[in-house]
Write a protein that holds these residues in place. Structure first.
Motif, PDB file in Angstrom:
ATOM      1  N   ILE A 178      39.117  11.697   4.024  1.00 21.42           N
ATOM      2  CA  ILE A 178      37.711  11.746   2.861  1.00 21.42           C
ATOM      3  C   ILE A 178      37.224  10.424   2.898  1.00 21.42           C
ATOM      4  N   MET A 179      38.178   9.322   2.846  1.00 22.47           N
ATOM      5  CA  MET A 179      37.758   7.954   2.764  1.00 22.47           C
ATOM      6  C   MET A 179      36.786   7.523   3.866  1.00 22.47           C
ATOM      7  N   LYS A 180      37.107   7.995   4.947  1.00 20.83           N
ATOM      8  CA  LYS A 180      36.317   7.701   6.068  1.00 20.83           C
ATOM      9  C   LYS A 180      34.708   8.527   6.056  1.00 20.83           C
ATOM     10  N   ARG A 181      34.901   9.606   5.399  1.00 18.70           N
ATOM     11  CA  ARG A 181      33.597  10.299   5.088  1.00 18.70           C
ATOM     12  C   ARG A 181      32.711   9.794   4.214  1.00 18.70           C
ATOM     13  N   VAL A 182      33.508   8.917   3.226  1.00 17.94           N
ATOM     14  CA  VAL A 182      32.524   8.253   1.911  1.00 17.94           C
ATOM     15  C   VAL A 182      32.105   6.827   2.333  1.00 17.94           C
ATOM     16  N   ASP A 183      32.483   6.504   3.890  1.00 17.73           N
ATOM     17  CA  ASP A 183      32.158   5.216   4.242  1.00 17.73           C
ATOM     18  C   ASP A 183      33.189   4.048   3.546  1.00 17.73           C
ATOM     19  N   PHE A 184      34.277   4.450   3.101  1.00 12.92           N
ATOM     20  CA  PHE A 184      35.145   3.270   2.361  1.00 12.92           C
ATOM     21  C   PHE A 184      36.076   2.785   3.565  1.00 12.92           C
ATOM     22  N   ILE A 185      36.319   3.399   4.507  1.00 11.22           N
ATOM     23  CA  ILE A 185      37.155   2.827   5.574  1.00 11.22           C
ATOM     24  C   ILE A 185      36.486   3.381   6.772  1.00 11.22           C
TER      25      ILE A 185
ATOM     26  N   PRO B  90      39.466  -0.948   5.779  1.00 12.78           N
ATOM     27  CA  PRO B  90      38.671  -0.840   4.727  1.00 12.78           C
ATOM     28  C   PRO B  90      37.437  -1.743   4.913  1.00 12.78           C
ATOM     29  N   THR B  91      36.399  -1.020   4.517  1.00 12.67           N
ATOM     30  CA  THR B  91      34.898  -1.574   4.793  1.00 12.67           C
ATOM     31  C   THR B  91      34.473  -2.377   3.589  1.00 12.67           C
ATOM     32  N   ASP B  92      33.299  -2.907   3.696  1.00 11.98           N
ATOM     33  CA  ASP B  92      32.619  -3.498   2.388  1.00 11.98           C
ATOM     34  C   ASP B  92      32.593  -2.550   1.240  1.00 11.98           C
ATOM     35  N   TRP B  93      32.168  -1.403   1.435  1.00 14.97           N
ATOM     36  CA  TRP B  93      31.922  -0.332   0.319  1.00 14.97           C
ATOM     37  C   TRP B  93      33.236  -0.127  -0.299  1.00 14.97           C
ATOM     38  N   TYR B  94      34.651  -0.211   0.409  1.00 15.96           N
ATOM     39  CA  TYR B  94      35.805  -0.091  -0.397  1.00 15.96           C
ATOM     40  C   TYR B  94      36.087  -1.359  -1.177  1.00 15.96           C
ATOM     41  N   ALA B  95      35.436  -2.659  -0.837  1.00 18.21           N
ATOM     42  CA  ALA B  95      35.801  -3.768  -1.576  1.00 18.21           C
ATOM     43  C   ALA B  95      34.894  -3.784  -2.722  1.00 18.21           C
TER      44      ALA B  95
ATOM     45  N   LYS C 184      26.512  10.109  -1.306  1.00 22.80           N
ATOM     46  CA  LYS C 184      25.396  10.488  -0.492  1.00 22.80           C
ATOM     47  C   LYS C 184      25.669  10.327   0.952  1.00 22.80           C
ATOM     48  N   LYS C 185      26.892   9.931   1.339  1.00 23.04           N
ATOM     49  CA  LYS C 185      27.278  10.013   2.846  1.00 23.04           C
ATOM     50  C   LYS C 185      28.050  11.111   2.741  1.00 23.04           C
ATOM     51  N   ALA C 186      29.197  11.616   2.005  1.00 27.40           N
ATOM     52  CA  ALA C 186      29.911  13.028   2.431  1.00 27.40           C
ATOM     53  C   ALA C 186      29.448  14.222   1.940  1.00 27.40           C
ATOM     54  N   PHE C 187      28.323  14.041   0.977  1.00 27.37           N
ATOM     55  CA  PHE C 187      27.722  15.329   0.335  1.00 27.37           C
ATOM     56  C   PHE C 187      26.305  15.138   0.583  1.00 27.37           C
ATOM     57  N   ALA C 188      25.880  14.722   1.820  1.00 27.02           N
ATOM     58  CA  ALA C 188      24.261  14.525   1.995  1.00 27.02           C
ATOM     59  C   ALA C 188      23.627  15.838   1.839  1.00 27.02           C
ATOM     60  N   GLU C 189      24.384  16.886   2.342  1.00 24.63           N
ATOM     61  CA  GLU C 189      23.311  18.408   2.042  1.00 24.63           C
ATOM     62  C   GLU C 189      23.154  18.602   0.702  1.00 24.63           C
ATOM     63  N   ILE C 190      24.034  18.160  -0.296  1.00 24.01           N
ATOM     64  CA  ILE C 190      23.732  18.219  -1.754  1.00 24.01           C
ATOM     65  C   ILE C 190      22.601  17.466  -2.206  1.00 24.01           C
ATOM     66  N   PHE C 191      22.572  16.327  -1.644  1.00 23.10           N
ATOM     67  CA  PHE C 191      21.544  15.525  -2.082  1.00 23.10           C
ATOM     68  C   PHE C 191      20.157  15.816  -1.353  1.00 23.10           C
ATOM     69  N   LYS C 192      20.403  16.409  -0.392  1.00 20.92           N
ATOM     70  CA  LYS C 192      18.993  17.013   0.190  1.00 20.92           C
ATOM     71  C   LYS C 192      18.310  18.157  -0.861  1.00 20.92           C
ATOM     72  N   LYS C 193      19.221  18.510  -1.354  1.00 16.07           N
ATOM     73  CA  LYS C 193      18.923  19.761  -2.392  1.00 16.07           C
ATOM     74  C   LYS C 193      18.364  19.036  -3.669  1.00 16.07           C
ATOM     75  N   ASN C 194      19.057  18.045  -3.969  1.00 15.91           N
ATOM     76  CA  ASN C 194      18.688  17.266  -5.449  1.00 15.91           C
ATOM     77  C   ASN C 194      18.896  15.909  -5.302  1.00 15.91           C
ATOM     78  N   ALA C 195      17.859  15.029  -5.256  1.00 16.07           N
ATOM     79  CA  ALA C 195      18.370  13.649  -5.048  1.00 16.07           C
ATOM     80  C   ALA C 195      19.053  12.752  -6.208  1.00 16.07           C
ATOM     81  N   PHE C 196      18.914  13.569  -7.228  1.00 14.92           N
ATOM     82  CA  PHE C 196      19.898  13.309  -8.498  1.00 14.92           C
ATOM     83  C   PHE C 196      21.136  14.115  -8.816  1.00 14.92           C
ATOM     84  N   ALA C 197      21.760  14.554  -7.741  1.00 16.19           N
ATOM     85  CA  ALA C 197      22.813  15.609  -8.004  1.00 16.19           C
ATOM     86  C   ALA C 197      23.982  14.891  -8.578  1.00 16.19           C
ATOM     87  N   HIS C 198      24.142  13.648  -8.549  1.00 17.18           N
ATOM     88  CA  HIS C 198      25.076  13.012  -9.221  1.00 17.18           C
ATOM     89  C   HIS C 198      24.734  13.106 -10.865  1.00 17.18           C
TER      90      HIS C 198
END
Length: 223
Positions: free
Chosen positions: A73-80, A86-91, A108-122
Motif C-alpha cells: 500500500i505504501m508503494k501505491r501511495v508513493d511513500f516508498i 522511503p521517498t520524499d513524500w514519506y519524509a 490521488k495516486k492509489a485511488f486515481a479512479e475515485i478522483f476521476k469521478k470527483n476531483a474533491f473526493a477527499h
C-alpha cells in the motif's frame, strides 16, 4: 486489486483460494484500522533505510497478517520506492506542515479512479465515497470489500483537512516589486489601492460539500 474466495478442490475436497478480480485497481487492506495506526506511529518513528514488514512490526506496532499488506500500500501511495526505500513524500508526511499535501498526493495516486469521478473526493462524506467505489468496482454496497477500500482510503484521508485543496496559491506583494519609471513612483504613492481579479473554474458536481470546501479554502488563503 483482487480478493480471495474459498472454493472446494474437486480432487482433494479441501478449500482452495480463488482470486476475484475487482475493477478499478483500488488498493485496500482487510484491517484498515491497523493501517491508520501504522501511519500515526511512523510520524514520530525514525525513518528506516528499507520499509518492510519487519520494520512495521518492530517500530510501528502492527504485527502478523495486518502488517503484511502495508508495504504494498505504501508503494501505491508513493511513500516508498519499488525497492522499499522511503521517498520524499514519506519524509513530507512526517512533518506537520507537509502531512496534508503528502496524504492527498497518496490518495490521488492509489485511488486515481475515485478522483476521476470527483476531483474533491477527499472532502466527501463516507456514503458519497462508497457510492463512487460501488460505481467503479461493480460491487454491491454492503460487500465487505467496499468497506475495506473505503477504510483504506479514509486512513490516509484522515490526515487531510476537509477544506484542503492543495498548496496555497502564490501571491506577489506589491511592496516587494521593483518596477522602474512611473510604475515605481505609483507603487509608493500614498493611498494607492490594488485589486486582483481571480477566475475560478468550479467542478461539475451536485454535492454542495465540494463547493463549501472550495470557498472555505479561498476564505482562509485569499480573502
Amino acid at each position: 486489486m483482487a480478493d480471495e474466495q474459498e472454493k472446494t478442490d474437486a480432487k482433494s475436497g479441501k478449500p482452495e483460494k480463488k482470486r476475484r478480480t475487482i475493477p478499478g485497481n483500488l488498493t485496500y487492506t482487510t484491517t484498515p484500522g491497523k493501517l491508520k495506526s501504522a501511519l500515526e506511529a511512523l510520524i514520530a518513528a525514525e525513518r528506516p533505510e528499507t520499509f518492510n514488514k519487519s520494520y512495521i512490526e518492530t517500530y510501528l506496532g502492527v504485527t502478523g497478517g495486518s502488517a503484511a499488506p502495508i508495504p504494498s500500500i505504501m508503494k501505491r501511495v508513493d511513500f516508498i520506492s519499488p525497492d522499499g526505500r522511503p521517498t520524499d513524500w514519506y519524509a513530507k508526511f512526517q512533518t506537520a506542515s507537509g502531512r496534508p499535501e503528502a496524504a492527498l498526493h497518496g490518495l490521488k495516486k492509489a485511488f486515481a479512479e475515485i478522483f476521476k469521478k470527483n476531483a474533491f473526493a477527499h472532502s466527501l462524506q463516507e456514503d458519497k465515497v462508497k457510492e463512487i467505489i460501488v460505481e467503479i468496482t461493480g460491487l454491491v454496497k454492503n460487500d465487505p470489500i467496499v468497506g475495506q477500500i473505503y477504510g483504506t482510503f479514509d486512513a490516509f484521508r484522515s490526515f487531510v483537512p476537509a477544506d484542503y485543496v492543495g498548496g496555497n496559491p502564490g501571491r506577489e506583494d506589491s511592496n516587494d516589486r521593483e518596477d522602474g519609471g512611473d510604475a515605481g513612483g505609483l507603487a509608493g504613492a500614498k493611498g494607492l489601492g490594488l485589486s486582483y481579479h481571480i477566475n475560478i473554474v468550479l467542478p461539475e458536481t451536485k454535492d454542495i460539500a465540494v463547493y463549501n470546501a472550495i470557498f472555505q479554502s479561498l476564505r482562509a488563503n485569499l480573502l
